[in-house]
Scaffold this motif. Structure first.
Motif, PDB file in Angstrom:
ATOM      1  N   TYR A   1       3.907   1.535  -1.092  1.00 10.41           N
ATOM      2  CA  TYR A   1       4.435   1.861  -2.548  1.00 10.41           C
ATOM      3  C   TYR A   1       3.774   2.053  -3.432  1.00 10.41           C
ATOM      4  O   TYR A   1       4.048   2.893  -4.146  1.00 10.41           O
ATOM      5  N   THR A   2       2.395   1.581  -3.427  1.00 11.30           N
ATOM      6  CA  THR A   2       1.273   2.311  -4.361  1.00 11.30           C
ATOM      7  C   THR A   2       1.259   3.795  -4.183  1.00 11.30           C
ATOM      8  O   THR A   2       1.031   4.463  -4.924  1.00 11.30           O
ATOM      9  N   HIS A   3       1.039   4.150  -2.993  1.00 12.81           N
ATOM     10  CA  HIS A   3       1.010   5.485  -2.505  1.00 12.81           C
ATOM     11  C   HIS A   3       2.106   6.336  -3.246  1.00 12.81           C
ATOM     12  O   HIS A   3       1.559   7.201  -3.767  1.00 12.81           O
TER      13      HIS A   3
ATOM     14  N   PRO B   1      -5.171  -6.725  -7.781  1.00 11.95           N
ATOM     15  CA  PRO B   1      -5.591  -5.365  -8.086  1.00 11.95           C
ATOM     16  C   PRO B   1      -6.934  -5.043  -8.558  1.00 11.95           C
ATOM     17  O   PRO B   1      -7.564  -5.876  -9.388  1.00 11.95           O
TER      18      PRO B   1
ATOM     19  N   ARG C   1       1.031  -1.238  -0.135  1.00  9.17           N
ATOM     20  CA  ARG C   1       0.067  -0.062  -0.062  1.00  9.17           C
ATOM     21  C   ARG C   1       0.960   1.222  -0.063  1.00  9.17           C
ATOM     22  O   ARG C   1       0.415   2.168  -0.817  1.00  9.17           O
TER      23      ARG C   1
ATOM     24  N   VAL D   1       3.169  -3.234  -8.282  1.00 12.92           N
ATOM     25  CA  VAL D   1       2.939  -1.864  -7.480  1.00 12.92           C
ATOM     26  C   VAL D   1       1.958  -1.226  -8.491  1.00 12.92           C
ATOM     27  O   VAL D   1       0.988  -0.202  -8.399  1.00 12.92           O
TER      28      VAL D   1
ATOM     29  N   HIS E   1      -1.614  -1.756  -9.082  1.00 15.27           N
ATOM     30  CA  HIS E   1      -2.465  -1.210  -7.866  1.00 15.27           C
ATOM     31  C   HIS E   1      -2.532   0.266  -8.104  1.00 15.27           C
ATOM     32  O   HIS E   1      -3.739   0.908  -7.718  1.00 15.27           O
ATOM     33  N   ALA E   2      -1.540   0.936  -8.621  1.00 11.05           N
ATOM     34  CA  ALA E   2      -1.586   2.393  -8.671  1.00 11.05           C
ATOM     35  C   ALA E   2      -2.518   2.832  -9.755  1.00 11.05           C
ATOM     36  O   ALA E   2      -3.155   3.806  -9.728  1.00 11.05           O
TER      37      ALA E   2
END
Length: 271
Positions: free
Chosen positions: A91-93, A204, A89, A117, A120-121
């Motif tokens: 890393y995605t942020h 995702p 989370r 990642v 998810h992003a």
């Protein structure tokens, strides 16, 4: 969901109630000599790698083709701030925040676990396009393959230790030994929690805006099997673009120019 400056940002309740801790983010940039209006490209490295993995070849080459190019380091990697308890989370942020800071809608290019990642992003940031390079989507099947091919380097990671990838896994025999040793010597480590989540992560969410997607890799990759590469591409209704004879780190291997030119040719057609 809100809009600002022409960009859509997706917010979730957890983002407000349990925000991700801020950290210094390393972002390296190469700018084209002439602004041709092409979208910026944001390169996201996999676990253990930093922005440096793209500054060797791909960053300047992308700029030479007219695309503003940016390479970031996930928290705890490269020149970004330390984050031993980092999660997927977080890393995605990092990726969504860096992408949203760019002046135009960006193309997200993720390598290895960085490709996970990026997926998810893409559920949070409306990218111009997404590119998954030798994607590592995790799961116990991936761990089983890694254990068979590199038991000494993989087993400690399953129990919270450092994942150690070998020269043979990352590069082809075409890359000189001195260069390969130099690159492997620069590898760091991901957060323990993030490594565990790579094995147990959820699927995702769908990408915002349904951007075009490209999946590429090598059938000779000793980290991502050909079957796993095919499954990743089928998620997006396409076959993977293959570069035989190359290792997992396509951006550093001896024939690095072939995959990045293929990516940029594809982006030019998608404009």
């Amino acid at each position: 969901m809100s809009a600002k400056g022409g960009q859509v940002r997706v917010m979730r309740v957890k983002d407000w109630t349990h925000p991700v801790r801020a950290v210094r983010r390393e972002v390296l940039t190469a700018t084209p000599e002439v602004d041709e209006g092409k979208p910026p490209v944001l390169f996201v490295p996999g676990f253990g790698h930093g922005a440096w993995a793209f500054t060797e070849h791909w960053l300047e080459h992308t700029a030479s083709r007219g695309f503003p190019a940016h390479a970031m380091s996930l928290r705890g990697h490269g020149g970004s701030g330390p984050a031993p308890e980092a999660t997927l989370r977080a890393y995605t942020h990092d990726v969504a925040q860096v992408a949203a800071s760019l002046p135009r809608q960006a193309v997200l290019v993720g390598h290895g676990a960085g490709a996970l990642v990026v997926t998810h992003a893409l559920a949070r940031y409306p990218a111009r396009a997404g590119v998954l390079v030798a994607p590592v989507f995790g799961g116990w099947g991936t761990a089983g393959v890694a254990l068979l091919r590199n038991p000494v380097g993989t087993l400690p990671a399953i129990f919270g230790g450092r994942l150690r990838l070998s020269r043979r896994q990352l590069f082809s025999r075409e890359l000189p030994d001195a260069a390969a040793r130099g690159y492997t010597g620069r590898l760091g480590r991901a957060g323990k929690r993030a490594q565990w989540q790579l094995l147990t992560h959820r699927e995702p969410e769908p990408a915002v805006g349904n951007p075009p997607m490209l999946v590429l890799g090598s059938p000779d990759d000793r980290v991502v099997s050909a079957a796993a590469l095919g499954r990743a591409a089928r998620r997006y209704g396409a076959a993977p673009l293959l570069f035989p004879g190359m290792g997992h780190d396509l951006m550093l291997d001896a024939r690095w120019r072939e995959p990045i030119d293929a990516i940029l040719d594809w982006l030019d057609k998608e404009r």
